[in-house]
Design an enzyme around this catalytic site. Structure first.
Site, short mmCIF file in Angstrom:
data_model
loop_
_atom_site.label_atom_id
_atom_site.label_comp_id
_atom_site.label_asym_id
_atom_site.label_seq_id
_atom_site.Cartn_x
_atom_site.Cartn_y
_atom_site.Cartn_z
CD GLU A 368 -2.56 -1.02 2.67
OE1 GLU A 368 -2.23 -0.45 3.57
OE2 GLU A 368 -2.34 -2.47 2.20
CG LEU A 397 -6.65 -0.55 3.45
CD1 LEU A 397 -5.67 0.10 3.52
CD2 LEU A 397 -7.26 0.40 3.61
CG HIS A 469 -1.53 2.68 13.50
ND1 HIS A 469 -2.29 3.34 13.16
CD2 HIS A 469 -1.46 2.84 12.29
CE1 HIS A 469 -2.92 3.21 12.95
NE2 HIS A 469 -2.33 3.06 11.51
#
Length: 774
Positions: A368, A397, A469
């Site tokens: 991506e 994605l 993340h």
């Protein structure tokens, strides 16, 4: 009934299909005698063999486990099936694969596996790799009707549609997924009874597998269209399953006896073809004689398989490393940068990729946002598109698609590098890694290999990133046999390990900590193409004699800082950077602990089943009865919060790690509080980066002088970070009362660069924060 082709062709089809049926009967007999334990019949599905005349040797086949007749038509022998059934040493997998999950490298029949549907994405990757070959090969992907609802099958159909891949999807529609009926529950038979003519823009053709002439015609049309127009098509071959799902099933539990008898009378493709041959004038006695010859041949090959030796267990799941990667004398981790700044980890990784793209046309990058101008969310692949526009490719994605397509490219001979933006998104591709990427070499005895490098950004210690993340995920990865798991802490090791991954020919999960990507204190210099690491060999970054600290990734600079602090107390700490977690350097750690008698493992991953537990257990196993003190500093069994102070409190840090180390060494420890607090009415201006990966910023030019009035949002200073130049606006209205960093100076992110006397009360802020030490 018409014949599928002329009389001679129809006879050839019958011999193949009848052989398949006799093999099913023989397998059933072997199970009845206790010689075998699991079999899958192809009865009722033999019409897929009619596809073979329209295929060429360059075509690739990802087949269904009931495609026995097609495999025979392609060139496999009954012996191959019986060797697999009996798990013999001479089988395609040396006894490692289940019955009917066959493969043949020479025939381009790719290894079958379960969960069914996983390899749909592989077939897309192979189609990408062969699409432009001059022979105009195609990829056939066959599957059952139930499997079509797997998410990764639907991702594969989407990939084939948007990329216009030369693929034929052959769906065996027997209206059963084991015992679950599928009619009205698929994309090609809807709940209202309708049957769409396309799916995602891919045309759908339908045929009744028991009508052999019609089926051959549809196969011919589909193959010619895919081959000439280089676009996908779907063929639905309706059939009746004339057998139990497997020998462990009894379909009379969910299909009536009357229906089963009707299916055998009306929908058996072999019976229908036999009747058509006789109706066209074939001599009945001659046909019976041919059938007896087939029975005798199948029986003889079954007997040969029974007499074949059984295998020894295979204790390794990965192909052996080349000598280049096992010889420490070949290792080069870069030179000290000297007066020049050197390459950061981000830059070093980019230059390795640049070199590989330039020197090996098989290398393909897929992920991506990796194409220019973005060049990855951290900029790792920036500028590479210009140099290899057809081999640096943006993906959808869809993480399973990224890894699955890369696997298919690798099976076809390419060297793909798959990019996952964050380790937190890796679970979406985990099925592809644990079931497929890791097992191809092992389950095919090395006939199929997947030299895929999966690049995974990982780790915390940056504000704004938790909980999705900031994870590392290395422990669940190291648990998977057959994949190498690497995590560098320096630019030199990043380049060396990545080059080694390319050279190894093994599937590799390459985790790189985002917090270290732009760390100018851990750079490398020297010819990047010559960087090379000995896989499975740790690095002693600091020698010592009183305590061994083992870390990897972000915790290595933490461990080194702890060693510096402990040295002030007169004790010597040895710091070991594992850098490779699978394989990992057991010997180096054990030898160090023999010397120090104390072991502290520091990692970001959570405690339970973290890789630190493996290190501790291995050391204690190797040093039984020895007086070893062993501890861990790890994240508790919780998730990583977005609130940055809480994140730093939960992740291993210098303070807590030093406290544990001091306790293990019997040292008294006192901390001096050098944290300055903001006072009421004064706001600290904290150096921030343009992205979470920035480590340092440079003050380009202050727009205001001390004593100037500033308005919230007004330009205060121009700043350059590791990745961008940006404007720093005033965070509040007031008066600039201090400039603590002058124009041109470079400081770590988190440094206080100035202060504003505000016109309203502000919250207290710490002027320092604990991050990975600079």
């Amino acid at each position: 009934m018409q014949l599928p082709g002329n009389l001679s062709e129809a006879k050839a089809h019958y011999r193949v299909m009848f052989s398949s049926r006799v093999m099913d009967e023989t397998e059933e007999a072997l199970i009845g005698k206790g010689e075998a334990f699991f079999s899958v019949s192809g009865a009722g599905h033999e019409s897929s063999a009619l596809l073979n005349p329209y295929l060429i040797p360059e075509d690739w086949l990802y087949l269904h486990y009931r495609d026995k007749a097609l495999m025979l038509a392609r060139g496999m022998k009954p012996l191959d099936f019986f060797l697999g059934l009996l798990c013999r040493d001479a089988s395609h997998s040396r006894g490692r694969q289940m019955s009917a999950h066959l493969s043949s490298r020479d025939l381009h029949i790719v290894s079958l596996a379960a969960p069914m549907g996983n390899n749909a994405l592989h077939s897309c990757g192979t189609a990408h790799a062969i699409a432009a070959q001059p022979e105009q090969p195609i990829v056939v992907h066959a599957m059952g009707d139930g499997t079509t609802q797997q998410g990764e099958v639907l991702e594969a159909l989407a990939e084939a549609a948007r990329s216009s891949l030369p693929m034929l999807f052959l769906i065996h529609d027997n209206e059963l997924a084991i015992s679950t009926t599928t009619k009205g529950k698929t994309f090609f038979t809807l709940r209202d009874g309708s049957e769409p003519e396309d799916f995602m823009g891919i045309p759908i053709l339908r045929t009744d597998g028991w009508n052999l002439a019609a089926t051959a015609k549809v196969f011919k049309q589909a193959v010619e269209t895919v081959r000439e127009e280089r676009r996908p098509m779907i063929v639905i071959m309706r059939c009746k399953r004339l057998c139990d799902h497997t020998n462990a099933d009894n379909q009379e539990v969910y299909v009536t006896h009357e229906d089963l008898e009707r299916f055998k009378a009306e929908f058996d493709p072999i019976t229908n073809l036999r009747n058509a041959l006789l109706a066209k004038g074939m001599d009945a006695a001659k046909l019976v004689a041919e059938e007896e010859q087939i029975r005798a041949k199948v029986a003889a090959e079954a007997e040969e398989a029974l007499d074949s030796p059984e295998p020894e267990p295979m204790r390794e799941a990965s192909r052996p490393l080349p000598e280049l990667l096992t010889n420490p004398a070949k290792e080069f981790r870069g030179d000290a940068p000297g007066e020049m700044p050197g390459l950061t980890m981000l830059e070093a990784i980019r230059e390795v990729l640049r070199h590989r793209l330039k020197t090996d046309e098989r290398v393909v990058l897929y992920g991506e946002d990796i194409q220019d101008p973005k060049g990855d969310v951290f900029g790792i692949t920036r500028t590479l598109t210009k140099e290899a526009p057809d081999r640096v490719l943006n993906s959808p994605l869809a993480e399973a698609t990224i890894v699955g397509v890369a696997i298919g490219r690798a099976l076809a001979g390419q060297k793909p590098v798959a990019f996952l933006q964050f380790a937190d998104f890796y679970p979406a591709a985990f099925n592809q890694v644990i079931c497929e990427l890791s097992s191809y070499w092992w389950r095919t005895d090395g006939h199929w290999e997947c030299p895929v490098i999966v690049m995974i950004t990982c780790g915390g210690y940056r504000p704004g990133l938790g909980p999705f993340h900031a994870q590392t995920m290395e422990s669940i990865s190291a648990h998977i046999p057959g994949v190498d798991v690497l995590m560098p802490s320096t630019a030199g090791d990043a380049a060396a390990l990545l080059n080694s991954a390319f050279e190894s020919g093994r599937p590799t999960l390459f985790f790189y900590p985002k917090n270290l990507l732009n760390d100018r204190a851990r750079t490398t210099a020297g010819e990047i193409s010559e960087h090379l690491a000995t896989l499975g060999r740790a690095v002693v970054t600091r020698p010592g004699s009183d305590l061994t600290i083992v870390g990897w990734g972000n915790t290595v600079p933490i461990s080194e800082k702890v060693a510096e602090l402990i040295a002030e107390g007169g004790k010597s700490v040895e710091v070991i950077d594992l850098r490779s977690l699978m394989p990992w350097d057991e010997a180096a750690v054990v030898e160090s602990v023999k010397k120090t008698r104390r072991l502290l493992v520091v990692h970001e991953d959570n405690k339970t089943c973290g890789f630190g537990a493996e290190v501790l257990a291995t050391v204690l196993e190797h040093l039984p009865g020895e007086p070893i003190v062993a501890r861990r500093v790890v994240r508790p069994d919780t998730h990583i919060p977005c609130h940055f102070p809480s994140q730093l409190e939960l992740l291993p840090g210098v303070r807590h790690t030093t406290e544990v180390a001091a306790q293990m060494l019997g040292l008294d420890l006192q901390w001096m509080d050098n944290t300055v607090k903001s006072k009421d009415g004064v706001m600290d201006l904290i150096a921030l980066g343009s992205s979470p990966s920035d480590e340092r910023i440079t003050i380009l030019e202050w727009a205001k002088e001390v004593g100037d009035h500033v308005t919230e949002g007004e330009l205060l200073v121009d700043v350059e970070a590791d990745k961008a130049v940006f404007e720093y606006p005033a965070p509040a209205t007031g008066t600039l009362v201090a400039k603590l960093v002058e124009n041109g100076a470079s400081v770590p992110v988190g440094t206080v660069v100035g202060q504003i006397a505000t016109e309203a009360k502000v919250r207290e802020k710490a002027l320092t924060r604990e991050v990975v030490p600079q």
